[in-house]
Design a protein around this motif. Sequence first.
Motif, PDB file in Angstrom:
ATOM      1  N   GLU A  32       0.824  -1.211   0.000  1.00  0.00           N
ATOM      2  CA  GLU A  32       0.000   0.000   0.000  1.00  0.00           C
ATOM      3  C   GLU A  32       0.857   1.261   0.000  1.00  0.00           C
ATOM      4  O   GLU A  32       0.583   2.210  -0.744  1.00  0.00           O
ATOM      5  N   SER A  33       1.891   1.271   0.820  1.00  0.00           N
ATOM      6  CA  SER A  33       2.790   2.428   0.872  1.00  0.00           C
ATOM      7  C   SER A  33       3.498   2.626  -0.456  1.00  0.00           C
ATOM      8  O   SER A  33       3.707   3.760  -0.900  1.00  0.00           O
ATOM      9  N   THR A  34       3.893   1.520  -1.078  1.00  0.00           N
ATOM     10  CA  THR A  34       4.540   1.602  -2.392  1.00  0.00           C
ATOM     11  C   THR A  34       3.641   2.281  -3.401  1.00  0.00           C
ATOM     12  O   THR A  34       4.072   3.181  -4.135  1.00  0.00           O
ATOM     13  N   HIS A  35       2.393   1.869  -3.454  1.00  0.00           N
ATOM     14  CA  HIS A  35       1.459   2.422  -4.430  1.00  0.00           C
ATOM     15  C   HIS A  35       1.175   3.904  -4.159  1.00  0.00           C
ATOM     16  O   HIS A  35       1.181   4.733  -5.085  1.00  0.00           O
ATOM     17  N   ARG A  36       0.941   4.252  -2.907  1.00  0.00           N
ATOM     18  CA  ARG A  36       0.639   5.645  -2.554  1.00  0.00           C
ATOM     19  C   ARG A  36       1.819   6.559  -2.881  1.00  0.00           C
ATOM     20  O   ARG A  36       1.636   7.649  -3.443  1.00  0.00           O
ATOM     21  N   LEU A  37       3.019   6.121  -2.541  1.00  0.00           N
ATOM     22  CA  LEU A  37       4.197   6.954  -2.790  1.00  0.00           C
ATOM     23  C   LEU A  37       4.457   7.091  -4.289  1.00  0.00           C
ATOM     24  O   LEU A  37       4.824   8.171  -4.775  1.00  0.00           O
TER      25      LEU A  37
ATOM     26  N   VAL B 236       9.079   8.087 -12.778  1.00  0.00           N
ATOM     27  CA  VAL B 236       8.985   7.198 -11.629  1.00  0.00           C
ATOM     28  C   VAL B 236       8.135   5.996 -11.998  1.00  0.00           C
ATOM     29  O   VAL B 236       7.241   6.089 -12.842  1.00  0.00           O
ATOM     30  N   ALA B 237       8.411   4.867 -11.383  1.00  0.00           N
ATOM     31  CA  ALA B 237       7.639   3.648 -11.634  1.00  0.00           C
ATOM     32  C   ALA B 237       7.441   2.897 -10.331  1.00  0.00           C
ATOM     33  O   ALA B 237       8.219   3.029  -9.383  1.00  0.00           O
ATOM     34  N   GLU B 238       6.394   2.107 -10.311  1.00  0.00           N
ATOM     35  CA  GLU B 238       6.067   1.264  -9.165  1.00  0.00           C
ATOM     36  C   GLU B 238       6.436  -0.175  -9.494  1.00  0.00           C
ATOM     37  O   GLU B 238       6.140  -0.664 -10.577  1.00  0.00           O
ATOM     38  N   PHE B 239       7.098  -0.841  -8.565  1.00  0.00           N
ATOM     39  CA  PHE B 239       7.476  -2.242  -8.755  1.00  0.00           C
ATOM     40  C   PHE B 239       6.787  -3.043  -7.667  1.00  0.00           C
ATOM     41  O   PHE B 239       7.255  -3.119  -6.531  1.00  0.00           O
ATOM     42  N   SER B 240       5.636  -3.620  -8.012  1.00  0.00           N
ATOM     43  CA  SER B 240       4.831  -4.278  -6.993  1.00  0.00           C
ATOM     44  C   SER B 240       4.108  -5.489  -7.563  1.00  0.00           C
ATOM     45  O   SER B 240       4.096  -5.717  -8.776  1.00  0.00           O
ATOM     46  N   SER B 241       3.479  -6.243  -6.675  1.00  0.00           N
ATOM     47  CA  SER B 241       2.740  -7.428  -7.082  1.00  0.00           C
ATOM     48  C   SER B 241       1.440  -7.080  -7.794  1.00  0.00           C
ATOM     49  O   SER B 241       0.754  -7.961  -8.298  1.00  0.00           O
ATOM     50  N   ASN B 242       1.101  -5.800  -7.829  1.00  0.00           N
ATOM     51  CA  ASN B 242      -0.070  -5.372  -8.605  1.00  0.00           C
ATOM     52  C   ASN B 242       0.176  -5.501 -10.103  1.00  0.00           C
ATOM     53  O   ASN B 242      -0.770  -5.466 -10.894  1.00  0.00           O
ATOM     54  N   LEU B 243       1.432  -5.626 -10.469  1.00  0.00           N
ATOM     55  CA  LEU B 243       1.807  -5.710 -11.881  1.00  0.00           C
ATOM     56  C   LEU B 243       2.105  -7.154 -12.265  1.00  0.00           C
ATOM     57  O   LEU B 243       2.554  -7.949 -11.433  1.00  0.00           O
ATOM     58  N   GLY B 244       1.891  -7.468 -13.522  1.00  0.00           N
ATOM     59  CA  GLY B 244       2.224  -8.786 -14.032  1.00  0.00           C
ATOM     60  C   GLY B 244       3.730  -8.952 -14.188  1.00  0.00           C
ATOM     61  O   GLY B 244       4.480  -7.978 -14.178  1.00  0.00           O
TER      62      GLY B 244
ATOM     63  N   ARG C 273       9.207  -6.978 -15.577  1.00  0.00           N
ATOM     64  CA  ARG C 273      10.451  -7.155 -16.334  1.00  0.00           C
ATOM     65  C   ARG C 273      10.727  -5.933 -17.213  1.00  0.00           C
ATOM     66  O   ARG C 273      11.859  -5.471 -17.321  1.00  0.00           O
ATOM     67  N   GLN C 274       9.688  -5.409 -17.830  1.00  0.00           N
ATOM     68  CA  GLN C 274       9.834  -4.224 -18.675  1.00  0.00           C
ATOM     69  C   GLN C 274      10.266  -3.008 -17.857  1.00  0.00           C
ATOM     70  O   GLN C 274      11.118  -2.227 -18.289  1.00  0.00           O
ATOM     71  N   ILE C 275       9.698  -2.861 -16.661  1.00  0.00           N
ATOM     72  CA  ILE C 275      10.061  -1.741 -15.799  1.00  0.00           C
ATOM     73  C   ILE C 275      11.531  -1.828 -15.385  1.00  0.00           C
ATOM     74  O   ILE C 275      12.254  -0.826 -15.391  1.00  0.00           O
ATOM     75  N   LEU C 276      11.994  -3.027 -15.027  1.00  0.00           N
ATOM     76  CA  LEU C 276      13.403  -3.191 -14.648  1.00  0.00           C
ATOM     77  C   LEU C 276      14.328  -2.853 -15.806  1.00  0.00           C
ATOM     78  O   LEU C 276      15.385  -2.235 -15.609  1.00  0.00           O
ATOM     79  N   ASN C 277      13.959  -3.250 -17.012  1.00  0.00           N
ATOM     80  CA  ASN C 277      14.782  -2.940 -18.185  1.00  0.00           C
ATOM     81  C   ASN C 277      14.859  -1.440 -18.423  1.00  0.00           C
ATOM     82  O   ASN C 277      15.930  -0.895 -18.716  1.00  0.00           O
ATOM     83  N   ARG C 278      13.733  -0.755 -18.278  1.00  0.00           N
ATOM     84  CA  ARG C 278      13.712   0.694 -18.465  1.00  0.00           C
ATOM     85  C   ARG C 278      14.509   1.401 -17.374  1.00  0.00           C
ATOM     86  O   ARG C 278      15.211   2.381 -17.633  1.00  0.00           O
ATOM     87  N   PHE C 279      14.415   0.891 -16.159  1.00  0.00           N
ATOM     88  CA  PHE C 279      15.180   1.473 -15.053  1.00  0.00           C
ATOM     89  C   PHE C 279      16.678   1.277 -15.271  1.00  0.00           C
ATOM     90  O   PHE C 279      17.480   2.188 -15.049  1.00  0.00           O
ATOM     91  N   ALA C 280      17.061   0.083 -15.710  1.00  0.00           N
ATOM     92  CA  ALA C 280      18.477  -0.209 -15.957  1.00  0.00           C
ATOM     93  C   ALA C 280      19.042   0.671 -17.075  1.00  0.00           C
ATOM     94  O   ALA C 280      20.220   1.046 -17.051  1.00  0.00           O
TER      95      ALA C 280
END
Length: 315
Positions: free
Chosen positions: A158-163, A175-183, A188-195
Motif C-alpha cells: 500500500e505504501s509503495t502504491h501511494r508513494l 517514476v515507476a512502481e514495482f509491486s505485485s499489482n503488476l504482471g 520485467r519491462q520496468i526493470l529494463n527501463r530502469f536499468a
Amino acid sequence: TAPRVALGSQHWCSADLTSFSLPLQKLLFSATLTRNPEKIAQLELFSPRYYVVGGSSATAPGNVAAASGVAAASGSRQDADDGNGDGDGDGDGDGERAAEAGGGGNVSTDTSSRGFLVPAGLREHMLVVPGNLKPVALLHLLVTLNFERVLCFTASLESTHRLYLLLSLFGEFSVAEFSSNLGQAQRRQILNRFARGRIKVLVCSDAMARGMDIDNVSCVISYDVPVYIKTYIHRVGRTARAGKEGEAYTLLQPKEVHHFKDMLRKAGHPVNSVARVTGVGEDEFEPLLERFEAALGQLKERLEEEKKQKSAILL
C-alpha cells in the motif's frame, strides 16, 4: 562402485547416466547469512565452509571457525574445525551476519563477531524529519541531489502504491512502481527501463526487491525505516556495487532515531558511519510546498477513484 562414463564416446546411454553420480556441492551466496543452528540444519550441509568477500585482507579465521561451529551445533554431518557459534546477532533474534560484497569489489570490514559488511564505496546518511514532512523531504532529496537511478524502499504494498502515485503527480521526474499489482512481463519491462536510465525513481517494497539485480544504482532511499538489520543491509547493498560508489539515505521520524541507532549498534556497525543530514528543514522545503500540496490533493482524489473502482468490481 559407480560405472565410468567416457564423456567423449558416442557409445553411452541414459542408463549409464542414471547410475552415475557425482558428489553434489552447494554454493550459497547471501548478503545476510544466518547463524541460527535450526536454520543451518535445514540446509543439510556436509563439511561447510564460510567465506566472506573482502578487499586486500582475507577472511578472518575466527569468522570461518564461528560459521563452522554453528553448522556443527545444528547436527549437520561435517568435519569442519571447532568454533564458537553464538547464534545471535541482529535485533531480529535470527543471528544474521552479512557478507554483502555489492556484487564484487572491496568491502569495508568489521571485526566484531556481531558485525556485518557494507561496500567500501557506500556513504550512509539519515535525515530526521516529522512524519508529516517525510513526503516533501523525499522530494527535496530527489530534486536537489539529482541522482540518475534511485531505489526507494517502503514497508508495504500500500505504501509503495501511494508513494508512487504521489511522485508521479508531482511530475518532476520519471517514476515507476514495482509491486505485485503488476504482471511479471510488466515488472520485467520496468526493470529494463530502469536499468537503461529511462526511469529515475523505482518505488518498491522489500519483498518485491528480493532477487533484483540492477547495476549502476546511484542511490538507495529508505522511505520507511527498516525494522531489522538484515533488511537495512539488503537495501543499501543495492548500490555501491563492483567497487563503485553509492549513497544510502534513511528517512527517520524523531521517535525512530533511537531504535535505528540501537539496531546498528547491536549489529556492530559504527553509528557514526551514518551521517546525520543537517541544515534541511521546512525553510528548504518551502519552494516545493505548493506543488507538493497540489499533488497531495490529486492523490486523495486518485485513491478515492481507485476505491470506487474496486467496490464496483466486487459488486
